[in-house]
Design a protein around this motif. Structure first.
Motif, mmCIF file in Angstrom:
data_model
loop_
_atom_site.group_PDB
_atom_site.id
_atom_site.type_symbol
_atom_site.label_atom_id
_atom_site.label_comp_id
_atom_site.label_asym_id
_atom_site.label_seq_id
_atom_site.Cartn_x
_atom_site.Cartn_y
_atom_site.Cartn_z
ATOM 1 N N ALA A 1 35.566 37.925 42.492
ATOM 2 C CA ALA A 1 35.357 36.492 42.293
ATOM 3 C C ALA A 1 36.689 35.746 42.253
ATOM 4 C CB ALA A 1 34.585 36.261 40.995
ATOM 5 N N ASN A 2 37.693 36.328 41.610
ATOM 6 C CA ASN A 2 39.013 35.710 41.533
ATOM 7 C C ASN A 2 39.638 35.578 42.915
ATOM 8 O OD1 ASN A 2 42.112 35.969 41.330
ATOM 9 N ND2 ASN A 2 41.587 35.535 39.210
ATOM 10 N N LEU A 3 39.552 36.651 43.698
ATOM 11 C CA LEU A 3 40.197 36.675 45.013
ATOM 12 C C LEU A 3 39.446 35.842 46.041
ATOM 13 C CD1 LEU A 3 42.367 37.807 46.902
ATOM 14 C CD2 LEU A 3 40.938 39.850 47.198
ATOM 15 N N ALA B 1 49.426 29.283 50.828
ATOM 16 C CA ALA B 1 49.360 30.742 50.754
ATOM 17 C C ALA B 1 49.874 31.274 49.428
ATOM 18 C CB ALA B 1 50.157 31.355 51.907
ATOM 19 N N ALA B 2 50.726 30.503 48.743
ATOM 20 C CA ALA B 2 51.257 30.966 47.452
ATOM 21 C C ALA B 2 50.158 31.138 46.412
ATOM 22 C CB ALA B 2 52.309 29.981 46.941
ATOM 23 N N LEU B 3 49.013 30.477 46.600
ATOM 24 C CA LEU B 3 47.893 30.661 45.672
ATOM 25 C C LEU B 3 47.477 32.125 45.606
ATOM 26 C CD1 LEU B 3 45.678 29.457 43.817
ATOM 27 C CD2 LEU B 3 44.275 29.139 45.875
ATOM 28 N N LEU B 4 47.595 32.836 46.727
ATOM 29 C CA LEU B 4 47.171 34.230 46.775
ATOM 30 C C LEU B 4 48.067 35.128 45.932
ATOM 31 C CD1 LEU B 4 46.265 34.457 50.565
ATOM 32 C CD2 LEU B 4 44.710 34.170 48.626
ATOM 33 N N ASP B 5 49.291 34.683 45.655
ATOM 34 C CA ASP B 5 50.176 35.470 44.792
ATOM 35 C C ASP B 5 49.638 35.553 43.371
ATOM 36 O OD1 ASP B 5 51.880 35.780 46.949
ATOM 37 O OD2 ASP B 5 53.193 34.123 46.361
ATOM 38 N N THR B 6 48.813 34.581 42.995
ATOM 39 C CA THR B 6 48.294 34.582 41.628
ATOM 40 C C THR B 6 47.227 35.658 41.428
ATOM 41 O OG1 THR B 6 46.529 32.954 42.058
ATOM 42 C CG2 THR B 6 48.709 32.095 41.469
ATOM 43 N N TYR B 7 46.703 36.234 42.499
ATOM 44 C CA TYR B 7 45.697 37.291 42.341
ATOM 45 C C TYR B 7 46.288 38.474 41.588
ATOM 46 C CZ TYR B 7 42.555 41.148 43.459
ATOM 47 O OH TYR B 7 41.738 42.250 43.368
ATOM 48 N N ASP B 8 47.424 38.977 42.052
ATOM 49 C CA ASP B 8 48.085 40.083 41.359
ATOM 50 C C ASP B 8 48.542 39.645 39.974
ATOM 51 O OD1 ASP B 8 49.759 42.836 41.642
ATOM 52 O OD2 ASP B 8 51.005 41.301 40.709
ATOM 53 N N ALA B 9 49.118 38.470 39.881
ATOM 54 C CA ALA B 9 49.663 38.002 38.608
ATOM 55 C C ALA B 9 48.579 37.870 37.547
ATOM 56 C CB ALA B 9 50.371 36.658 38.802
ATOM 57 N N GLU B 10 47.368 37.504 37.961
ATOM 58 C CA GLU B 10 46.284 37.310 37.006
ATOM 59 C C GLU B 10 45.492 38.590 36.756
ATOM 60 O OE1 GLU B 10 45.405 32.543 37.748
ATOM 61 O OE2 GLU B 10 43.941 34.019 38.476
ATOM 62 N N ARG B 11 45.140 39.298 37.804
ATOM 63 C CA ARG B 11 44.196 40.398 37.645
ATOM 64 C C ARG B 11 44.837 41.716 37.194
ATOM 65 N NH1 ARG B 11 39.688 39.241 36.084
ATOM 66 N NH2 ARG B 11 39.013 41.342 36.670
ATOM 67 N N ARG B 12 46.093 41.957 37.544
ATOM 68 C CA ARG B 12 46.678 43.246 37.161
ATOM 69 C C ARG B 12 46.831 43.372 35.641
ATOM 70 N NH1 ARG B 12 51.991 45.366 37.963
ATOM 71 N NH2 ARG B 12 52.529 43.465 39.108
ATOM 72 N N GLY C 1 31.828 49.406 51.107
ATOM 73 C CA GLY C 1 30.567 48.688 50.937
ATOM 74 C C GLY C 1 29.819 49.062 49.689
ATOM 75 N N SER C 2 30.559 49.375 48.624
ATOM 76 C CA SER C 2 29.924 49.630 47.343
ATOM 77 C C SER C 2 29.861 48.313 46.563
ATOM 78 C CB SER C 2 30.696 50.708 46.584
ATOM 79 O OG SER C 2 29.968 51.164 45.460
ATOM 80 N N LEU C 3 29.774 48.383 45.233
ATOM 81 C CA LEU C 3 29.563 47.184 44.432
ATOM 82 C C LEU C 3 30.623 46.113 44.662
ATOM 83 C CD1 LEU C 3 28.609 48.745 40.974
ATOM 84 C CD2 LEU C 3 27.085 47.550 42.535
ATOM 85 N N VAL C 4 31.874 46.508 44.636
ATOM 86 C CA VAL C 4 32.948 45.513 44.720
ATOM 87 C C VAL C 4 33.074 44.957 46.131
ATOM 88 C CG1 VAL C 4 35.420 45.126 44.413
ATOM 89 C CG2 VAL C 4 34.163 46.527 42.774
ATOM 90 N N GLY C 5 32.982 45.820 47.136
ATOM 91 C CA GLY C 5 33.053 45.331 48.504
ATOM 92 C C GLY C 5 31.913 44.382 48.830
ATOM 93 N N LEU C 6 30.697 44.747 48.428
ATOM 94 C CA LEU C 6 29.542 43.878 48.677
ATOM 95 C C LEU C 6 29.678 42.563 47.922
ATOM 96 C CD1 LEU C 6 26.693 46.552 48.534
ATOM 97 C CD2 LEU C 6 27.364 45.224 50.550
ATOM 98 N N SER C 7 30.170 42.613 46.682
ATOM 99 C CA SER C 7 30.371 41.376 45.919
ATOM 100 C C SER C 7 31.421 40.498 46.578
ATOM 101 C CB SER C 7 30.795 41.716 44.482
ATOM 102 O OG SER C 7 29.765 42.397 43.793
ATOM 103 N N THR C 8 32.484 41.112 47.087
ATOM 104 C CA THR C 8 33.525 40.344 47.780
ATOM 105 C C THR C 8 32.942 39.620 48.991
ATOM 106 O OG1 THR C 8 35.198 41.961 47.092
ATOM 107 C CG2 THR C 8 35.782 40.475 48.888
ATOM 108 N N ALA C 9 32.152 40.338 49.788
ATOM 109 C CA ALA C 9 31.524 39.723 50.960
ATOM 110 C C ALA C 9 30.596 38.590 50.546
ATOM 111 C CB ALA C 9 30.766 40.785 51.753
#
Length: 534
Positions: A324-326, A340-351, A13-21
């Protein structure tokens, strides 16, 4: 033990977790967030949020609240070197790749950076996430979880009572920090330089009054015979970051209350300063990226996915941009608009972005503060600040950034900021994707706008469309006015062409004039490729 159900479980529940929520709730996703600590951070830590991050907060409807929470004015570059905070021996650092605080980013964004500390921002994020209906549970930790092909089953424990709850979620997002227990449980390793320094984050309370002599800074590098380290002042709180050497038998336990008082007085330069020790938080300055950002239905974000030196304040910003991406991808899959294949782009884009940013944080530390770099990364070239903030993209195999002052408008790049007119009122293109996918067509692109309306009505997809014209006129179709033709020039959308922008502000698809194929069919094909992660 009670049993509950949610769409997404966020751990941390820090910056990233709160932003995700926050971002998930904006897209209508049910979310439960758990944080082992009883409340938000009491440590100032991250001092600023860059203009790209502020675009995301703007889209979430909270830019003004963020700025109002911490109107922190700066002198010079905001980066100060001083013998002590009160010493006349001081100067402002001039980073070679950064704009001055006064210059801003008006040529590439409707937003400027915001300077406020993490302990000030987190309550604002929490308030807005809860207002949108996020279920935020502080003082609660994830104690067990199992991930299967059809979802995640997690055991949550309320720390004050020991009460246990089982939560069944479609997906889990781990934003549980650099020492992520979720990442460890999944067996995901990290790659990179590793630990650079061990640091004691000391927080004290002291009233400096007029002692700072109107010096307003984000970070001060203090160097004198009795203190060497980074210092930040937020109201009556002072955060000091001091390195220690475990290989020499040193530990964070040696920073007793008495020593914290001595170090504070030495850093400030006032030997009789009244100081109240508050806390000591040991942390490791590390440069590393997780070997993968996803494992089945579990995703890593923020420090759980990447850690980097604090130079440039890239860490928190990169994590918020992960969120924001996820978030939009999870939402579109959960709502049935995407595969569901859209979720594979999270790693492909953000890493790759994380790897680039870690390298740039290392190079920034060298350029700004003279930090030593390990030999294997010493040759990293520093990238212009504007390009790093706005020019990273998701086009594999190309140069890591493009100059946002000369954008290409190609798929995978951030859609350029342009001020347009809607019903006579000024609106930035950044504001258009706040509610979902947006299609912008050239003056001859009426067929694309009609097609978008038909597709949205048929599929229930959050898709809006506008024709961009030189002058507003009576028209049945939604339109935006671009009197000077800047949008056409920066986006490459002229005549009957059209561009589709994602809910995180990146270009998803671009098409020339609709000829030879029915526009609705062409747009449907384009959307299918985008939403299937092709």
């Amino acid at each position: 033990m009670s049993h509950e159900r949610t769409q997404v479980l966020v751990v941390g529940g820090s910056l990233v977790g709160l932003s995700t929520a926050l971002f998930l709730r904006r897209h209508g996703v049910d979310v439960v967030l758990v944080e082992r600590h009883a409340g938000t951070s009491i440590h100032p830590r991250t001092p600023g949020y860059n203009a790209r991050t502020m675009e995301l907060f703007r889209a979430a409807g909270m830019e003004e609240a963020v700025r109002a929470a911490g109107p922190w004015r700066l002198n010079g570059s905001g980066l100060l070197w001083a013998e002590s905070l009160t010493s006349p021996n001081h100067h402002w650092l001039a980073p070679p790749n950064a704009r001055s605080v006064q210059d801003g980013f008006a040529d590439v964004s409707p937003c400027d950076d915001a300077v406020l500390s993490q302990d000030v921002l987190e309550p604002v994020l929490r308030e807005h996430a809860e207002a949108l209906g996020a279920d935020l549970r502080f003082g609660t930790e994830l104690t067990e979880f199992d991930s299967a092909s059809d979802g995640v089953t997690a055991t949550l424990t309320v720390r004050s009572s020991g009460t246990r709850v089982t939560v069944r979620a479609d997906y889990l997002v781990a934003a549980d920090g650099a020492a992520s227990a979720v990442r460890a449980r999944l067996g995901i390793g990290t790659s990179g330089v590793g630990v650079l320094e061990h640091v004691a984050g000391i927080m004290v309370r002291a009233d400096l009054g007029a002692a700072l002599r109107d010096r307003r800074f984000a970070i001060c590098q203090v160097d004198n015979p009795r203190f060497s380290g980074m210092v930040r002042v937020v109201g009556d709180k002072i955060a000091l970051h001091v390195t220690f050497r475990p290989d020499r038998g040193e530990s964070a336990d040696q920073f007793t209350g008495e020593r914290c008082v001595e170090l504070t007085r030495a850093a400030v330069g006032l030997p009789d300063l009244a100081v109240e020790p508050l806390d000591v938080l040991p942390w490791q300055m590390t440069a590393a990226v997780a070997d993968r950002f996803a494992e089945g239905r579990v995703f890593l974000a923020g420090d759980a996915a990447h850690v980097m030196p604090p130079a440039g304040a890239y860490g928190a910003n990169t994590g918020i941009q992960d969120a924001a991406n996820l978030a939009w991808k999870l939402a579109y899959v959960l709502h049935g608009w995407a595969g569901a294949a859209l979720l594979d782009t999270y790693d492909a884009e953000r890493r790759p972005v994380a790897q680039l940013t870690v390298e740039q944080a290392l190079a920034t530390g060298r350029a700004w503060f003279g930090a030593d770099l390990p030999s294997e990364v010493a040759a990293i070239e520093l990238i212009d600040e504007v390009a790093m903030k706005f020019g990273y993209h998701y086009r594999a195999g190309e140069a890591p950034v493009e100059d946002p002052r000369r954008p290409t408008g190609r798929p995978g790049t951030r859609a350029p900021h342009v001020w347009l007119l809607r019903d006579g009122k000024q609106v930035s293109t950044v504001d258009l994707w706040a509610s979902g996918l947006v299609l912008l067509a050239g003056p001859g692109g009426a067929a694309w706008v009609e097609a978008a309306s038909a597709v949205a009505g048929r599929d229930g997809l959050p898709l809006t469309a506008y024709r961009v014209v030189r002058e507003e006129a009576q028209c049945a179709l939604p339109q935006l006015a671009d009197p000077v033709g800047r949008w056409a020039r920066l986006s490459g959308v002229t005549g009957g062409a059209a561009v589709l922008i994602r809910p995180d502000g990146f270009v998803a698809w671009r098409a020339e004039e609709a000829s030879g194929q029915d526009p609705a069919d062409a747009l449907t094909d384009g959307l299918q490729r985008v939403l299937q992660g092709a």
